[in-house]
Design an enzyme around this catalytic site. Structure first.
Site, PDB file in Angstrom:
ATOM      1  N   GLY A  88       0.813  -1.210   0.000  1.00 47.57           N
ATOM      2  CA  GLY A  88       0.000   0.000   0.000  1.00 47.57           C
ATOM      3  C   GLY A  88       0.846   1.259   0.000  1.00 47.57           C
ATOM      4  O   GLY A  88       2.072   1.208   0.100  1.00 47.57           O
ATOM      5  N   THR A 131       1.309   3.786   2.144  1.00 47.40           N
ATOM      6  CA  THR A 131       2.126   4.132   3.314  1.00 47.40           C
ATOM      7  C   THR A 131       3.330   3.203   3.416  1.00 47.40           C
ATOM      8  O   THR A 131       4.434   3.626   3.776  1.00 47.40           O
ATOM      9  CB  THR A 131       1.286   4.088   4.608  1.00 47.40           C
ATOM     10  OG1 THR A 131       0.060   4.797   4.394  1.00 47.40           O
ATOM     11  CG2 THR A 131       2.022   4.732   5.768  1.00 47.40           C
ATOM     12  N   GLY A 164       0.338  -0.888   6.595  1.00 48.46           N
ATOM     13  CA  GLY A 164      -0.624   0.190   6.788  1.00 48.46           C
ATOM     14  C   GLY A 164      -1.994  -0.377   7.105  1.00 48.46           C
ATOM     15  O   GLY A 164      -2.141  -1.559   7.423  1.00 48.46           O
ATOM     16  N   ALA A 165      -3.023   0.461   7.020  1.00 43.15           N
ATOM     17  CA  ALA A 165      -4.400   0.017   7.240  1.00 43.15           C
ATOM     18  C   ALA A 165      -5.340   0.970   6.520  1.00 43.15           C
ATOM     19  O   ALA A 165      -5.009   2.133   6.289  1.00 43.15           O
ATOM     20  CB  ALA A 165      -4.725  -0.015   8.731  1.00 43.15           C
ATOM     21  N   LYS A 189      -8.157  -4.027   6.305  1.00 45.65           N
ATOM     22  CA  LYS A 189      -7.114  -3.921   5.294  1.00 45.65           C
ATOM     23  C   LYS A 189      -7.591  -4.628   4.030  1.00 45.65           C
ATOM     24  O   LYS A 189      -8.572  -5.348   4.055  1.00 45.65           O
ATOM     25  CB  LYS A 189      -5.816  -4.570   5.799  1.00 45.65           C
ATOM     26  CG  LYS A 189      -5.230  -3.859   7.014  1.00 45.65           C
ATOM     27  CD  LYS A 189      -4.014  -4.538   7.617  1.00 45.65           C
ATOM     28  CE  LYS A 189      -3.002  -4.957   6.592  1.00 45.65           C
ATOM     29  NZ  LYS A 189      -2.625  -3.860   5.670  1.00 45.65           N
ATOM     30  N   GLY A 192      -7.483  -2.859   0.776  1.00 48.86           N
ATOM     31  CA  GLY A 192      -7.771  -1.932  -0.315  1.00 48.86           C
ATOM     32  C   GLY A 192      -6.913  -2.195  -1.534  1.00 48.86           C
ATOM     33  O   GLY A 192      -7.325  -1.962  -2.669  1.00 48.86           O
ATOM     34  N   GLU A 218      -0.898 -10.549   3.373  1.00 49.38           N
ATOM     35  CA  GLU A 218      -0.602  -9.698   4.534  1.00 49.38           C
ATOM     36  C   GLU A 218      -0.858 -10.458   5.836  1.00 49.38           C
ATOM     37  O   GLU A 218      -0.071 -10.374   6.779  1.00 49.38           O
ATOM     38  CB  GLU A 218      -1.448  -8.417   4.468  1.00 49.38           C
ATOM     39  CG  GLU A 218      -0.969  -7.456   3.388  1.00 49.38           C
ATOM     40  CD  GLU A 218      -1.915  -6.308   3.113  1.00 49.38           C
ATOM     41  OE1 GLU A 218      -1.513  -5.370   2.402  1.00 49.38           O
ATOM     42  OE2 GLU A 218      -3.066  -6.335   3.589  1.00 49.38           O
ATOM     43  N   LYS A 263      -7.131   7.521   9.002  1.00 48.72           N
ATOM     44  CA  LYS A 263      -7.490   6.092   9.060  1.00 48.72           C
ATOM     45  C   LYS A 263      -8.047   5.672  10.425  1.00 48.72           C
ATOM     46  O   LYS A 263      -8.492   4.543  10.590  1.00 48.72           O
ATOM     47  CB  LYS A 263      -6.261   5.223   8.732  1.00 48.72           C
ATOM     48  CG  LYS A 263      -5.597   5.541   7.393  1.00 48.72           C
ATOM     49  CD  LYS A 263      -6.550   5.309   6.233  1.00 48.72           C
ATOM     50  CE  LYS A 263      -5.846   5.306   4.881  1.00 48.72           C
ATOM     51  NZ  LYS A 263      -5.197   6.561   4.538  1.00 48.72           N
TER      52      LYS A 263
END
Length: 219
Positions: free
Chosen positions: A29, A31, A82-83, A94, A96, A103, A121
Site C-alpha cells: 500500500g 504508506t 498500513g491500514a 485492510k 484496499g 498480509e 485512518k
C-alpha cells in the site's frame, strides 16, 4: 500538512523498530511504499525482507533489498504495514490493495505488528468509512455474495482485479463491525472465502500515526 507528508512521517518513525541483521516483514500500500523508501536508506544494516505482495517485492528489489519467501523464514521480529481503517483496540480493516491474504500470512510470522497510518485512518467502529474487502475463490463469487447479503452487507464485485493468488475481491458495504473478532471468524467460515480484511485475531501491537501535529505512537 498533506496526507502524503503524514504517511512519510509515520514510515520514518517505524525505522526505530528495525533491528540490525534482521529480516523485516513488509506489507503493501501507499504508506508501506513510503516505508520501503526509507528502509532503503539503512539496507546495509538488515538481511532483507519478506513482502506481502508482488508490488512491494518489486519496490524492495528496486531499493536493493534482498527479498525472502515466507517459506524461507521461521519467524520475523517485526511486520510493518498500513491500514484502511484502525480502531482504538488496534484492530484494522485492510485489503484496499487486494493483498489481504498474504498480509495475514506475513503478519502471522511476526513477533510485533507495527501499523503505520495517517490520522484519517483512525475510526471508532470498523466499517465506518471503508468497505470490507473479502478475497474469494472465483467459482464461489455469487454464492459468497448471497451469504454476505444475508448477513446484512452490500457486496460489490471489484472489477478487473485479480489477487496475487488468482482470486477475486468482493467489497462489502454497510457493515458496522461491532465485534471484529467474531465477524472475522464468521466470514472466514463461509465456503469459498479465502480470507476477509478484518485484522482482529492478529491486531497491531504498535500503531504509528502521522498527524498534522507530528508523529503519535500508540503501544
Amino acid at each position: 500538512m498533506d496526507q502524503l507528508s503524514m504517511k512519510k512521517m509515520a514510515a520514518q518513525a517505524a525505522l526505530q523498530y528495525v533491528k540490525p541483521d534482521s529480516i523485516i516483514g513488509v506489507g503493501s500500500g501507499s504508506t508501506v511504499n513510503c516505508f520501503i523508501e526509507v528502509l532503503g536508506t539503512i539496507k546495509e544494516t538488515i538481511k532483507g525482507a519478506v513482502a506481502a505482495s508482488k508490488a512491494s517485492e518489486e519496490l524492495l528489489l528496486r531499493q536493493g533489498i534482498e527479498v525472502f519467501s515466507a517459506n524461507d523464514v521461521s519467524g520475523l521480529d517485526i511486520y510493518v504495514d498500513g491500514a484502511d481503517e484502525i480502531n482504538p483496540q488496534k484492530m484494522m480493516i485492510k485489503g484496499g490493495g487486494a493483498a489481504l491474504t498474504r498480509e495475514k500470512i506475513v503478519a502471522a510470522l511476526a513477533k510485533k505488528f507495527i501499523c503505520i497510518v495517517d490520522s484519517s485512518k483512525q475510526v471508532d467502529v470498523l466499517g465506518s468509512t471503508f468497505a470490507l474487502p473479502i478475497e474469494v475463490i472465483p467459482m464461489a463469487r455469487s454464492q459468497v455474495a448471497r451469504k454476505l447479503v444475508a448477513l446484512g452487507g452490500s457486496p460489490e464485485y471489484r472489477e478487473n482485479v485479480v489477487t496475487d493468488n488468482g482470486n477475486v475481491i468482493l467489497d462489502v458495504y454497510n457493515f458496522k463491525i461491532m465485534n471484529p473478532i467474531e465477524m472475522e471468524k464468521e466470514l472466514n467460515n463461509v465456503a469459498g472465502v479465502v480470507t476477509n480484511g478484518i485484522f482482529a485475531l492478529r491486531s497491531a501491537d504498535i500503531v504509528i500515526v502521522g498527524t498534522p501535529e507530528g508523529t503519535k505512537i500508540i503501544e
